[in-house]
Design an enzyme around this catalytic site. Structure first.
Site, mmCIF file in Angstrom:
data_model
loop_
_atom_site.group_PDB
_atom_site.id
_atom_site.type_symbol
_atom_site.label_atom_id
_atom_site.label_comp_id
_atom_site.label_asym_id
_atom_site.label_seq_id
_atom_site.Cartn_x
_atom_site.Cartn_y
_atom_site.Cartn_z
ATOM 1 N N HIS A 149 0.875 -1.187 0.000
ATOM 2 C CA HIS A 149 0.000 0.000 0.000
ATOM 3 C C HIS A 149 0.909 1.233 0.000
ATOM 4 O O HIS A 149 0.904 2.033 0.923
ATOM 5 C CB HIS A 149 -0.946 -0.030 1.206
ATOM 6 C CG HIS A 149 -2.159 0.852 1.058
ATOM 7 N ND1 HIS A 149 -3.459 0.372 1.171
ATOM 8 C CD2 HIS A 149 -2.285 2.172 0.814
ATOM 9 C CE1 HIS A 149 -4.321 1.377 1.015
ATOM 10 N NE2 HIS A 149 -3.631 2.482 0.804
ATOM 11 N N GLU A 194 -4.268 -0.262 -5.456
ATOM 12 C CA GLU A 194 -4.431 0.860 -6.381
ATOM 13 C C GLU A 194 -3.183 1.184 -7.203
ATOM 14 O O GLU A 194 -2.601 2.273 -7.070
ATOM 15 C CB GLU A 194 -4.877 2.112 -5.618
ATOM 16 C CG GLU A 194 -6.179 1.919 -4.868
ATOM 17 C CD GLU A 194 -6.717 3.208 -4.261
ATOM 18 O OE1 GLU A 194 -5.977 4.214 -4.224
ATOM 19 O OE2 GLU A 194 -7.881 3.226 -3.831
#
Ligand code: GBE
Length: 506
Positions: A149, A194
């Site tokens: 992340h 992401e």
């Protein structure tokens, strides 16, 4: 697409919008429940909550570098202490337990496991996550673990980071250590959070670490290596760990819904489709379909690169071997979803080399939508249901988890009715997607367990369902009304006539 300049206030007249047009409407709530094995959780990420930035052998990450002594962060803050979860993880687990949730999504800091990114592992860093995982299991909470992340070891950035093709092997090495050390107790792995943000904000706009600005070029190199790295970790798990450990590996992609400005105009429908292909399809198409980039990206970027005088397309190609490794490298799809844009076609100039111009669409958000503390986040519950249907049509019946969904305010107040409104209507739209549209949704993670370090926004935007007093060295946590609301939804596994404020139909 999603240009920063395009944070537009729109002049579209909304008075005559019918429900079908989709910009503004509020359906009656569906009073029904999710399937019995539905997972309810909250999510966090290491750099945003842990603190302990240089403790017990942890190496520096690109976010330590990016925040330290720079003006990159609105309030000049850092994650050096953040929510102090490095020391307060037992309390975090109790917050989740008190909400009655069944799962927790957190991320591992690569720099705690491998301070230099590769090479010698750090036993104390490994022990921290073992303790956290043990504590979760002891409280009946299923860990969903994100390997990356955004906090890349600085040592690897110094070697080119995500621009260096070798990173796929570095990531595999790190992932294997995590599977070995934690795989007996962790059954759900998310490789990357992401990759769009890593590419576009980290290496395109530069408002995220490592702060590079290659919006028409570097972004495509970086995304290429992110996809290669994801696939290597997935294949390693299924080759050497899955048989014994029996877990699942997926990837989490962020995607905003793209609502065609005029849903009856085929060119607007095409713009919406292209926008989605350039945002989620960029990563998902190769993994969930055929080992290649979406046709529309290949065609547009190849053509523009040529016109712009590049020797090769700015969009790299996977080798046959890579394609084979990437295609099908998923057990589930994780989706981070927050908001919607209204999209229409607009030919992007080739004078400027930019990802944002490559898709020949433009977009805005409707100023009549409820805003939040985040400039990009408008409240559009209908979008999540349309998105779920689009994903099902595009990628088939893949199991989906909502790995993030949430709302920001500036105050961090406890009576957070806006956040409750957001959760109520987004989750009810998900319920409709499951019950009425047969979408294969397995679970829902609210972002976030608590207020935390919101990247370039520092501590100024708060997404938590618990507030944290950042002025107190003890970082005390307090549940907000939204924590109680979510725990009610979880305990009833959905909506019954008596859940929450204003639940009778609306
Ligand atoms: C998630 O990203 C993150 O995973 C989480 O760490 C974070 O705290 C949470 O959101 C709240 O922000 O100028 O076109 O680049 C794009 C959410 C802005 C997905 C913001 C990019 C939301 C995708 C602006 N969005 N983000 S620009």
């Amino acid at each position: 697409m999603f240009k920063r300049l395009a944070l537009l206030v729109t002049l579209v007249a909304c008075s005559n919008l019918s429900a079908g047009q989709g910009y503004i409407y509020e359906d009656d709530l569906l009073l029904d429940t999710f399937p019995t094995d539905f997972q309810w959780g909250v999510a966090t990420a290491s750099y945003q909550i842990e603190g302990g930035w240089n403790e017990d052998g942890k190496g520096p990450s690109i976010w330590d570098t990016f925040t330290n002594g720079t003006t990159n962060i609105d309030d000049q803050s850092t994650g050096e202490v953040a929510c102090d979860s490095y020391h307060k993880y037992k309390e975090d687990v109790q917050l989740i337990k008190n909400m009655g949730l069944t799962s927790y999504r957190f991320s591992i800091a690569w720099t705690r496991i491998l301070p230099q990114g590769t090479g010698t592992a750090n036993p104390e860093g490994i022990q921290y996550y073992k303790n956290l995982i043990t504590e979760l299991r002891a409280n009946g909470i299923e860990p969903f673990v994100t390997l990356y992340h955004w906090d890349l070891p600085q040592a690897l950035e110094d070697l080119g980071g995500w621009r260096n093709p070798d990173i796929a092997s570095w990531f595999e090495e790190y992932a294997r250590i995590c599977f070995t050390e934690f795989g007996d107790d962790v059954k759900n792995w998310i490789t990357l959070n992401e990759p769009w943000v890593v590419s576009v904000q980290g290496h395109g706009i530069g408002d995220h670490a490592p702060g590079l600005q290659g919006i028409g070029t570097t972004v495509y190199e970086v995304s290429h290596n992110l996809i290669r790295a994801h696939a290597k970790a997935y294949r390693a798990y299924h080759k050497d760990f899955a048989a014994e450990q029996g877990g699942f590996v997926g990837i989490t992609l962020n995607v905003d819904w793209a609502e065609p400005q005029d849903p009856n105009d085929p060119s607007h429908q095409e713009a919406s489709e292209n926008n989605l292909q350039f945002s989620i399809g960029w990563f998902a198409h190769a993994i969930f379909k055929d080992g290649k980039y979406p046709g529309v990206m290949r065609q547009k970027i190849d053509a523009k690169s040529q016109e712009q005088g590049f020797e090769k397309s700015r969009l790299p190609e996977f080798t046959a071997e890579e394609s084979a490794e990437i295609k099908g490298s998923f057990d589930f799809l994780g989706i981070n979803h927050y908001t919607t844009h209204i999209v229409y076609p607009e030919i992007g100039s080739i004078d400027e080399v930019s990802y944002f111009l490559d898709d020949d669409t433009t977009d805005y958000q409707d100023s009549n939508w409820y805003p939040s503390a985040s400039s990009w986040l408008y409240v559009t519950p209908f979008g999540i249901r349309k998105l779920m249907n689009w994903l099902k049509n595009e990628y088939g019946d893949v199991p989906i988890y909502i790995t993030e969904n949430g709302y920001s305010d500036h105050q961090g107040n406890l009576d957070d009715i806006h956040r409750i409104y957001y959760y109520k209507h987004y989750i009810n739209n998900l319920l409709k997607a499951v019950k009425q549209d047969n979408v294969n949704l397995k679970g829902y993670f609210a972002w976030s367990l608590m207020d935390n370090f919101e990247w370039a926004r520092g501590y100024t935007e708060k997404f938590g369902v618990h507030s944290v007093d950042f002025t107190d060295p003890a970082r005390p946590r307090t549940p907000k009304a939204s924590a109680k609301y979510l725990s009610q939804l979880a305990s009833r596994n959905g909506f019954t006539s008596s859940v929450g404020p204003c639940s009778n139909g609306r």
